[in-house]
Design an enzyme around this catalytic site. Sequence first.
Site, PDB file in Angstrom:
ATOM      1  CD  GLU A 484      -1.526   0.331   3.589  1.00  0.00           C
ATOM      2  OE1 GLU A 484      -2.325   0.649   2.966  1.00  0.00           O
ATOM      3  OE2 GLU A 484      -1.663  -0.839   4.576  1.00  0.00           O
ATOM      4  CG  HIS A 500       0.367 -26.259  -3.892  1.00  0.00           C
ATOM      5  ND1 HIS A 500       0.415 -27.754  -4.078  1.00  0.00           N
ATOM      6  CD2 HIS A 500       0.362 -26.624  -1.577  1.00  0.00           C
ATOM      7  CE1 HIS A 500       0.567 -28.327  -3.151  1.00  0.00           C
ATOM      8  NE2 HIS A 500       0.628 -26.960  -1.885  1.00  0.00           N
ATOM      9  CE  LYS A 595      -5.556   5.292   9.825  1.00  0.00           C
ATOM     10  NZ  LYS A 595      -4.655   4.800   9.747  1.00  0.00           N
TER      11      LYS A 595
HETATM   12  C1  F6R Z   1      -4.153  -0.750   5.992  1.00  0.00           C
HETATM   13  C2  F6R Z   1      -5.415  -0.294   6.671  1.00  0.00           C
HETATM   14  C3  F6R Z   1      -6.310  -0.856   6.006  1.00  0.00           C
HETATM   15  C4  F6R Z   1      -7.772  -0.166   7.101  1.00  0.00           C
HETATM   16  C5  F6R Z   1      -8.923  -1.473   6.343  1.00  0.00           C
HETATM   17  C6  F6R Z   1      -9.793  -1.085   7.550  1.00  0.00           C
HETATM   18  O1  F6R Z   1      -2.764  -0.760   6.266  1.00  0.00           O
HETATM   19  O2  F6R Z   1      -5.262   0.829   6.859  1.00  0.00           O
HETATM   20  O3  F6R Z   1      -7.105  -1.624   5.574  1.00  0.00           O
HETATM   21  O4  F6R Z   1      -7.209  -1.729   8.269  1.00  0.00           O
HETATM   22  O5  F6R Z   1      -9.849   0.324   5.465  1.00  0.00           O
HETATM   23  O6  F6R Z   1     -10.070   0.184   8.312  1.00  0.00           O
HETATM   24  P1  F6R Z   1     -10.808   0.489   9.620  1.00  0.00           P
HETATM   25  O7  F6R Z   1      -9.791  -0.232  10.278  1.00  0.00           O
HETATM   26  O8  F6R Z   1     -11.037   1.326   9.894  1.00  0.00           O
HETATM   27  O9  F6R Z   1     -12.346  -0.323  10.080  1.00  0.00           O
END
Ligand code: F6R
Length: 600
Positions: A484, A500, A595
């Site tokens: 990412e 596999h 985020k």
């Molecule tokens: C990766 C990341 C995402 C979150 C996902 C879920 O670093 O931050 O994969 O984990 O979008 O987000 P939450 O935990 O806020 O439900």
Amino acid sequence: MCGIVGYIGNNDAKEILLKGLEKLEYRGYDSAGIAVSNEEGVHVFKEKGRIADLRKIVDDEVFAPTGIGHTRWATHGVPSQVNAHPHKSASGRFTIVHNGVIENYDLLKKEYLPNQELKSDTDTEVVVQLIEHFVENGMNIKAAFVQTLKLLKGSYAIALLDDQNKEVIYVAKNKSPLLVGLGDSFNVVASDAMAMLQVTNKYVELVDKEIVIVEKSGISIETLDGEVISREAYTAELDASDIEKGTYPHYMLKEIDEQPLAIRKIIQEYQGQDGKLTIDSAIVEAVKNADRLYIIAAGTSYHAGLLGKQFIEKSAKIPVEVHVASEFGYNMPLLSEKPLFIFITQSGETADSRAVLVHVKELGYPTLTITNVPGSTLSREADHTLLLYAGPEIAVASTKAYTAQMAVLSILADVTAKSKGYEPEFDLIHELGIIANAMEVIFEEKEDIEKIASEYLATTRNAFFIGRGIDFYVGLEGSLKLKEISYIQAEGFAGGELKHGTIALIEDGTPIIALATQESVNLSIRGNVKEVVARGANPCIISMKGLEMEGDRFIVPAVHEMLTPLISVVPLQLIAYYAALHRGCDVDKPRNLAKSVTVE
Ligand code: F6R
């Protein structure tokens, strides 16, 4: 993902809105804009790119005491100046910012606005034109707003300005997060409290399908059916310094470094006066009463869930299933008689997880949310909440929330096990303390970890992470972190699985990061490493003190076998961080990512 701010008061709104938008940058966006309203009219400034780009085009001369602002993460229409919010209605009277996705915008356009030419490709513009359409057909603004909201299908958080009534910001939400903040002779609107902490820490939560009339002297909340609602404000327990980078070059590095602190805070928060770990008895009862736990989560939180299953099944001996939230609706398993649904979500706002929560609540099942954000949507809507106490996580790549999720899940497992009368195999408080110290030991080796990143990952196209048992799950997280933020195609596999199929991708020099922290599989994972080395792979073995062998590239301190993921993930987080730096990537704001993923 998309962020909204608004201000109505006596001061100039521009700087307050821009500062607010900067605080929302972490959510991910590709364009931004503000609209400010004064006696001359509503002035819109919007731009593709960063807030810094927006700042360049905002006219300093304009003084306006009311305004709304937006960061957009493109869903309908490419990131561009035209598609950026705010959007104006055809006459220019109404100006809107919107988060979420209006699923029926096309139908609404055809039915109500067949001859209306739209300037942008967004679903949002249909909403503001619809409001104007109803006003032109005789409704007052409030009625037109409500009528429009009643027609919308999908998710929204909306702030609306009316050029003919400069004393009000109209606000509403459905599924997308939005708060109203209260001040002295001013009020604000924000997607999250952090954005407006600069001016107030008093907030009122909004509930789906309400409208709020925000004036500088006060706010009034009503349901779409006109029922007046009174709701107490709460104080956001956030320290402004928690959301600053301080001397760190990136939030991600700061948050990696904060992990020992977060673990110690968790121990403190979950320790009762008798010094023992404790969890709200209603939660423990809910877990004990369930015949099966269904963990629902996305991304990194899903990876924490996979480890949570191990902790709970081993200690509390309750069967656990872990499901990717976005798939649950299509592949709903045959449920047990007494399920408990556990939602793991750092932000507490993830739309995919919330969709499952809404569904299982309709079915009448009990729910628990494990989140870092008190008062977040999934926390409010579940029957119970367990907090992570990790402090705000700003970098898009989740680090401290992941280790905090595992720590809280281990405590849930431990407390439930004891409550069921099982003798714990180890003292969890002591072991978590060892973890916090061990993390600090790893931080002393950052230079070496940086070398690993440059040796293995500076120019590679792809990388594989392998592990067996719980190391496999940590590998999944390590590969997600790497891909990412560095855009290297990275995948995690169970050690035995590569041969596999995926082994076909191994070429001379392909980096293989192998985890070896489990005694029971130490020899077998090393066997898997030999298989790929024989085909030219460049192996980087990360092992644990006591299990190390010649040639291992990095050795983490020894911790309890069940808790190794909390420690083995730390070098992987740092490897991803340094690899992204070496490759010139924007560590805290990787491309295309948000985020807080508030659309399904
Ligand atoms: C990766 C990341 C995402 C979150 C996902 C879920 O670093 O931050 O994969 O984990 O979008 O987000 P939450 O935990 O806020 O439900």
